[in-house]
Design a protein around this motif. Sequence first.
Motif, PDB file in Angstrom:
ATOM      1  N   PRO A 300      30.700 -44.700  -1.866  1.00  0.00           N
ATOM      2  CA  PRO A 300      30.581 -43.828  -3.030  1.00  0.00           C
ATOM      3  C   PRO A 300      30.858 -42.363  -2.684  1.00  0.00           C
ATOM      4  N   PRO A 304      34.035 -40.176  -5.263  1.00  0.00           N
ATOM      5  CA  PRO A 304      32.981 -40.373  -6.263  1.00  0.00           C
ATOM      6  C   PRO A 304      33.499 -40.740  -7.635  1.00  0.00           C
ATOM      7  N   ARG A 310      30.407 -46.854  -8.141  1.00  0.00           N
ATOM      8  CA  ARG A 310      28.980 -46.584  -8.272  1.00  0.00           C
ATOM      9  C   ARG A 310      28.223 -47.854  -8.693  1.00  0.00           C
ATOM     10  N   GLU A 314      25.318 -50.036  -6.493  1.00  0.00           N
ATOM     11  CA  GLU A 314      24.013 -50.351  -7.067  1.00  0.00           C
ATOM     12  C   GLU A 314      23.734 -51.855  -6.989  1.00  0.00           C
TER      13      GLU A 314
END
Length: 701
Positions: A300, A304, A310, A314
Motif C-alpha cells: 500500500p 497508494p 487498500r 485489509e
Amino acid sequence: MIGGIFPVFLKEVIRTSTYEREPPEVKCEGFDLRSFRWTQVMIFSIEEINQDPTLLPNISLGYRILSSCASPTSALRAALTLASGVEEISSTSPCPPAISALIAESGSSQSLAVAGTFGSFQLPIISYFSSCACLSNRVKYPTFFRTVSSDYFQAKALAALIKRFGWEWIGVIQSDNDYGRSGILAFSEEVKKLGVCIAFVGKILRTYNIEKILNVVEIIKQSTVKVILAFVPEGDFYPLMTEIVKQNITGIQWLSTDAWITAPRPSTPEMYQAFGGALGFVGRKMAMPNLQPFLTSISPYKDPSAAFVRDFWETVVIDHLQSIKFTNQFGDQVFFDKNGDPPAYYDIINWQLINRQVPTSLCSNVCPVGTRKAQIKGKPTCCFDCIPCADGTIANSTVECTPCPHEYWSNDRRDGCFPKTLEFLTYQEPMGIAVTVVSLLGASLSLATMMIFIRYRETPVIKASNSELSCFLLFSLLLCFLCPLTFLGRPTVWTCMLRQTTFGVTFALCISSVLGKTIVVVTAFKATFPGNNAAIKFGPAQQRIIVCSCTVIQILICILWLKLNPPFPDMVFKYSHKKIVLECNPGSEAAFYVVLGYIGLLAVICLVLAFLARKLPDNFNEAKFITFSMLIFCSVWITFIPAYISSPGKFTVAVETFAILSSAFSLLICIFVPKCYIILIKPEKNTKRHVMGKILNNTIS
C-alpha cells in the motif's frame, strides 16, 4: 490501451436515499482475493510484454481496470466507461483514452451483456473464465473470444463422471442466469442419453432473498438424492452453502463445475463438514515464472492510489488473523501461490463423507433377481417398483423378465429355468400297475378259457357254440387284453403306430368273430325248420370268410393311416405349465375316428342281429348273451369318446385302456362264463338232450 473488468467485489448493493430526489447509491461489497489476483496477473503480463522489445516493438501497452461487482449491469456500465474513456486519467498520460481490447469477464452473464453490446463495434473481448456454450455463437458475438473451454464439454464430462460411479438419481442446483440455464440444458441432454434422472432443479442467485434460498434448502432436505451437481459460480453458491452448513445438511456428494471447485470459500474449515470431498473438473494450469515475487511485492506504500490495493491489504490482514486462529493458511495460499488456484488434482478420490466408499444415489434400489421394473406413473424412469416375474419368466442379470424356453419353467425365485417334468403313463405308477395287472388277468382268463374249450371241444355245449369261432374270438380277446400294455411307457415312433393299429385290428377281429357267431346262431335256429338249408349255405368256409373279410377291411384302413399320416410321439404343453405330457398324436384324427367307427359299425350289426334272435329257445340261445355283451360294448365306447376328449394328459391314455379292458371283459364274461359254468360246475347239463331240449319239445308239440 487494454481494458479489464473483474468481479473484485462479489455483490452489488443498492441503497435508496431517504430523500426522493437523490438517486439510489450503488455500492459493491465482499472483496474477492481470487478476482484481485486476476487483476494483478493482467498487470504482470502487460509489464512483461512491455519489458520485452521483441514482442511489440515501438508499442507500449496500457491498462485500465474496473470492477463489475459480479453484476451484468455493472459489468456493462464498466465496459461503457472504458470504451468511452470518460473516467479521469492523468493529464500527463501519453495514451489515448479509448481502449483497443477488453479483458472481460469471469461470469458468463456479465460476458453476455458486454459481448452482445460491443460485438457490432468490432471491439475484441477476451474472457478468462466465461464458459457458457451460448457464447460460442459467432453470429451474436462475433468479437468474443475466451481462454477456457465451453461448458458443453464440461457438461459431457460431468455426465460421464456420474455414469462412471453408477449414480442414477441426482439433484441439480443452477444459477438463475444464462450460465446456469445453458449449462444445465447441455448437462440434461447428456445424462438423459445415459439413463440418469434429475430429481430436482433448484435455482439460486446471489441477489436472491433468504426466502428463495430457504426454499432450495427445503427441496434438498426433502429429496432422497445423495449426489447434487451445483452448476453455479462461487458468488451465487455461497449464500446457499452457508445455509446448508447452518442447518447441518451432510451426507451429500457434491459435484462442481470449474466455477467453484477451486474457489477459496468452499474449502474453509467451517464449510468442509458439508462440502468436503466435492468433485469437479478444472482446466490444466501452468506455472508463471516471476509471478510470485510480483505478487509479494504488492504494497500500500508503493502506490497508494493503486486500485483495490487498500481493500486487498485489509482482507489479507483479516484472513491472516483468522488463519492463526484456525491454524489454516489457505487464504494466503490462494493469492500467493505461483500456480494460481489451489491444486485441482487430489491422487485418489477421498470419499470422506460416507465411510470412504463410493456413495450410491438411486431413486429406487436395484431390483432383486426374479423381479422386474415397473414404472411408477408420473415419476422419472429411475423411479420404479419391483414386481415378481410372471410364471414361466425369469430375471437374473437383466432388468426385464425373459421367458424360459418352451421346454423349461421358472423356479420359485424366478431366477432360473428348470426342465419341465415329463409326464406319461408308466408301468411303475399305481395307474400303470393297475392297467398291467388287469390286462394280464384278462389275457390269462382268455387263455384259460381257450384251453377249456380245446379240452372239452367234443362236448355238446362247445359244439353248439361253434368251437372254431369261439377259438377265434378267444384269441382276439387275448390280443385285446394285451393291447393296453402298448399304451404304457414313454411314447416312441414305433409304439405310437403299434398301439392304435393293434387296437383297431384286434377289436375288428374280435367283433368279426362275434358277428360270425351271431349269424351262426340265427342260421342254426332256422335250420330246425323243414326244408330250410340256411346252415348248409353258411358253413365253416363262409364263417371264415366273414371273419377274415371284416378284419382285412380294418387292416387296409390302418395301412392307409400309417402310410398317409401316421401317429407320432408328441409333447403337449397345454395341460400344465410345469409339465410336458408325452402322448401319441394320432396324426390324422379322421383316420382314428374311422377306425373307431368301423368297430362301432360291426358292433351295431352284431347287436341288431343278436337282438332279433333273442327269443330263440332258452337252452340253446346264445343270442341273449351276445346282445347283452354288445350293449355293454357299445355303452363303453359311446361313453369313451367324450371322456377321451375331455381327459387331460396321461388320463387320456388311461381312459382308452379302460375302454379296451372293459369292452374285452364284457365279451369274455357275457359269452364264455355261462358255458364254462356248465362245463366245470354243472357237467350234468352238458348233454345234447339238454342243449336241444326245448327245440325238440317245440318240434314235437
